[in-house]
Motif scaffolding. Structure first.
Motif, mmCIF file in Angstrom:
data_model
loop_
_atom_site.group_PDB
_atom_site.id
_atom_site.type_symbol
_atom_site.label_atom_id
_atom_site.label_comp_id
_atom_site.label_asym_id
_atom_site.label_seq_id
_atom_site.Cartn_x
_atom_site.Cartn_y
_atom_site.Cartn_z
ATOM 1 N N LEU A 1 11.868 -11.791 4.174
ATOM 2 C CA LEU A 1 12.838 -12.540 3.258
ATOM 3 C C LEU A 1 11.921 -12.286 1.858
ATOM 4 O O LEU A 1 10.903 -12.744 1.993
ATOM 5 C CB LEU A 1 13.140 -13.630 3.669
ATOM 6 N N VAL A 2 12.876 -11.899 0.906
ATOM 7 C CA VAL A 2 12.316 -11.918 -0.599
ATOM 8 C C VAL A 2 13.092 -12.641 -1.279
ATOM 9 O O VAL A 2 14.187 -12.326 -1.501
ATOM 10 C CB VAL A 2 11.941 -10.310 -1.029
ATOM 11 N N GLU B 1 4.255 -0.640 9.000
ATOM 12 C CA GLU B 1 5.018 -0.830 10.305
ATOM 13 C C GLU B 1 6.485 -0.958 9.682
ATOM 14 O O GLU B 1 6.787 -1.195 8.759
ATOM 15 C CB GLU B 1 4.547 -2.082 10.859
ATOM 16 N N PRO B 2 7.487 -0.776 11.022
ATOM 17 C CA PRO B 2 8.917 -1.029 10.749
ATOM 18 C C PRO B 2 9.029 -2.260 10.260
ATOM 19 O O PRO B 2 8.725 -3.098 10.966
ATOM 20 C CB PRO B 2 9.454 -0.484 12.176
ATOM 21 N N THR B 3 9.917 -2.322 9.093
ATOM 22 C CA THR B 3 10.316 -3.784 8.424
ATOM 23 C C THR B 3 11.690 -3.783 8.486
ATOM 24 O O THR B 3 12.296 -2.886 7.732
ATOM 25 C CB THR B 3 9.206 -3.770 7.320
ATOM 26 N N THR B 4 12.099 -4.947 8.493
ATOM 27 C CA THR B 4 13.712 -5.312 7.812
ATOM 28 C C THR B 4 13.397 -6.066 6.586
ATOM 29 O O THR B 4 12.942 -7.107 6.808
ATOM 30 C CB THR B 4 14.645 -5.861 9.022
ATOM 31 N N VAL B 5 14.163 -5.801 5.709
ATOM 32 C CA VAL B 5 13.944 -6.453 4.491
ATOM 33 C C VAL B 5 15.179 -7.042 4.027
ATOM 34 O O VAL B 5 16.292 -6.561 4.122
ATOM 35 C CB VAL B 5 13.418 -5.629 3.139
ATOM 36 N N HIS B 6 15.031 -8.405 3.795
ATOM 37 C CA HIS B 6 16.251 -9.230 3.313
ATOM 38 C C HIS B 6 15.911 -9.599 2.006
ATOM 39 O O HIS B 6 15.091 -10.274 1.756
ATOM 40 C CB HIS B 6 16.644 -10.273 4.351
ATOM 41 N N LEU B 7 16.885 -9.497 0.864
ATOM 42 C CA LEU B 7 16.909 -9.678 -0.427
ATOM 43 C C LEU B 7 17.563 -11.258 -0.400
ATOM 44 O O LEU B 7 18.662 -11.183 0.045
ATOM 45 C CB LEU B 7 17.129 -9.021 -1.701
ATOM 46 N N LEU B 8 17.258 -12.166 -1.262
ATOM 47 C CA LEU B 8 18.026 -13.496 -1.119
ATOM 48 C C LEU B 8 18.118 -13.773 -2.581
ATOM 49 O O LEU B 8 16.768 -14.209 -3.271
ATOM 50 C CB LEU B 8 17.490 -14.474 -0.345
ATOM 51 N N ARG B 9 19.301 -14.201 -3.203
ATOM 52 C CA ARG B 9 19.188 -14.934 -4.376
ATOM 53 C C ARG B 9 20.030 -16.170 -4.051
ATOM 54 O O ARG B 9 21.168 -16.277 -3.733
ATOM 55 C CB ARG B 9 20.175 -13.980 -5.580
ATOM 56 N N PRO C 1 14.847 0.369 2.916
ATOM 57 C CA PRO C 1 16.260 0.065 3.273
ATOM 58 C C PRO C 1 16.253 -1.519 3.120
ATOM 59 O O PRO C 1 15.364 -2.217 3.464
ATOM 60 C CB PRO C 1 16.742 0.541 4.494
ATOM 61 N N TYR C 2 17.312 -2.245 2.728
ATOM 62 C CA TYR C 2 17.084 -3.694 2.618
ATOM 63 C C TYR C 2 18.752 -4.245 2.678
ATOM 64 O O TYR C 2 19.824 -3.618 2.806
ATOM 65 C CB TYR C 2 16.627 -4.075 1.247
ATOM 66 N N THR C 3 18.946 -5.538 3.037
ATOM 67 C CA THR C 3 20.090 -6.178 3.013
ATOM 68 C C THR C 3 19.927 -7.372 1.835
ATOM 69 O O THR C 3 19.126 -7.666 1.621
ATOM 70 C CB THR C 3 20.647 -6.808 4.341
ATOM 71 N N GLY C 4 21.071 -7.461 1.215
ATOM 72 C CA GLY C 4 21.041 -8.489 -0.012
ATOM 73 C C GLY C 4 22.169 -9.643 0.325
ATOM 74 O O GLY C 4 23.244 -9.189 0.822
ATOM 75 N N THR C 5 21.792 -10.658 0.138
ATOM 76 C CA THR C 5 22.421 -11.863 0.377
ATOM 77 C C THR C 5 22.532 -12.787 -0.726
ATOM 78 O O THR C 5 21.585 -13.162 -1.301
ATOM 79 C CB THR C 5 22.026 -12.669 1.679
ATOM 80 N N VAL C 6 23.599 -13.335 -0.990
ATOM 81 C CA VAL C 6 23.644 -14.577 -2.117
ATOM 82 C C VAL C 6 24.273 -15.838 -1.513
ATOM 83 O O VAL C 6 25.168 -15.823 -0.673
ATOM 84 C CB VAL C 6 24.738 -14.065 -3.246
ATOM 85 N N ARG C 7 23.473 -16.962 -1.665
ATOM 86 C CA ARG C 7 23.786 -18.167 -1.244
ATOM 87 C C ARG C 7 23.766 -18.979 -2.477
ATOM 88 O O ARG C 7 23.275 -18.905 -3.543
ATOM 89 C CB ARG C 7 22.900 -18.742 -0.226
ATOM 90 N N VAL C 8 24.621 -20.186 -2.365
ATOM 91 C CA VAL C 8 24.792 -21.435 -3.109
ATOM 92 C C VAL C 8 24.377 -22.469 -2.338
ATOM 93 O O VAL C 8 24.311 -22.849 -1.402
ATOM 94 C CB VAL C 8 26.164 -21.401 -3.589
ATOM 95 N N GLY C 9 23.027 -23.122 -3.353
ATOM 96 C CA GLY C 9 22.566 -24.467 -2.873
ATOM 97 C C GLY C 9 21.297 -24.702 -3.352
ATOM 98 O O GLY C 9 21.062 -24.210 -4.397
#
Length: 143
Positions: free
Chosen positions: A5-6, A30-38, A81-89
């Motif tokens: 998680l970044v 190594e194989p890695t799943t990357v999640h961007l979080l704002r 490759p990555y996924t991006g997610t936005v959360r409020v809090g």
């Protein structure tokens, strides 16, 4: 496979670049799943009362998506490759919760010089470490 998680903070672009550089190196190893979080900050009740709640949430999520673009572009350029997610809090709690939700084994903040608030109250990375402490949760890397 590693899950990373970044947290992305557009007010600290050097920290985000540092984190992305670390992620790119790890992805080559190594194989890695990357999640961007704002994490968009909560809006005070005084401000929120002048907006329709659904419109306010739509604005926050839209701004967050825009703020993820710079970090996403760096990963795109590196072919990661990555996924991006936005959360409020609240930042630390939201980051810790997202790391658990995405089953991340690392949270990478990158390196940056802490400001006065960070020196007085602890950096965001330190706050997240405290929330995750002793629960076998992700390793927090960075300042």
């Amino acid at each position: 496979m590693r899950h990373i998680l970044v947290p992305v903070d557009p007010t600290q672009p050097a920290r985000t670049r540092s984190a992305i550089e670390q992620v790119v190196r790890l992805c080559r190893e190594e194989p890695t799943t990357v999640h961007l979080l704002r994490v968009q900050p909560l809006v005070s009740g005084h401000v929120a009362m002048f907006f329709d709640q659904s419109k306010l949430r739509e604005l926050q999520l839209g701004m967050g998506e825009e703020e993820l673009q710079a970090a996403g572009s760096l990963l795109d350029a590196a072919g990661v490759p990555y996924t991006g997610t936005v959360r409020v809090g609240r930042s630390a709690k939201t980051i810790a919760a997202a790391a658990r939700e995405f089953a991340c084994d690392r949270i990478i903040f990158g390196q940056d010089e802490p400001g006065l608030a960070g020196r007085l109250f602890g950096s965001l990375a330190q706050q997240v470490r405290q929330l995750l402490d002793a629960k076998g949760d992700p390793q927090v890397i960075g300042s």
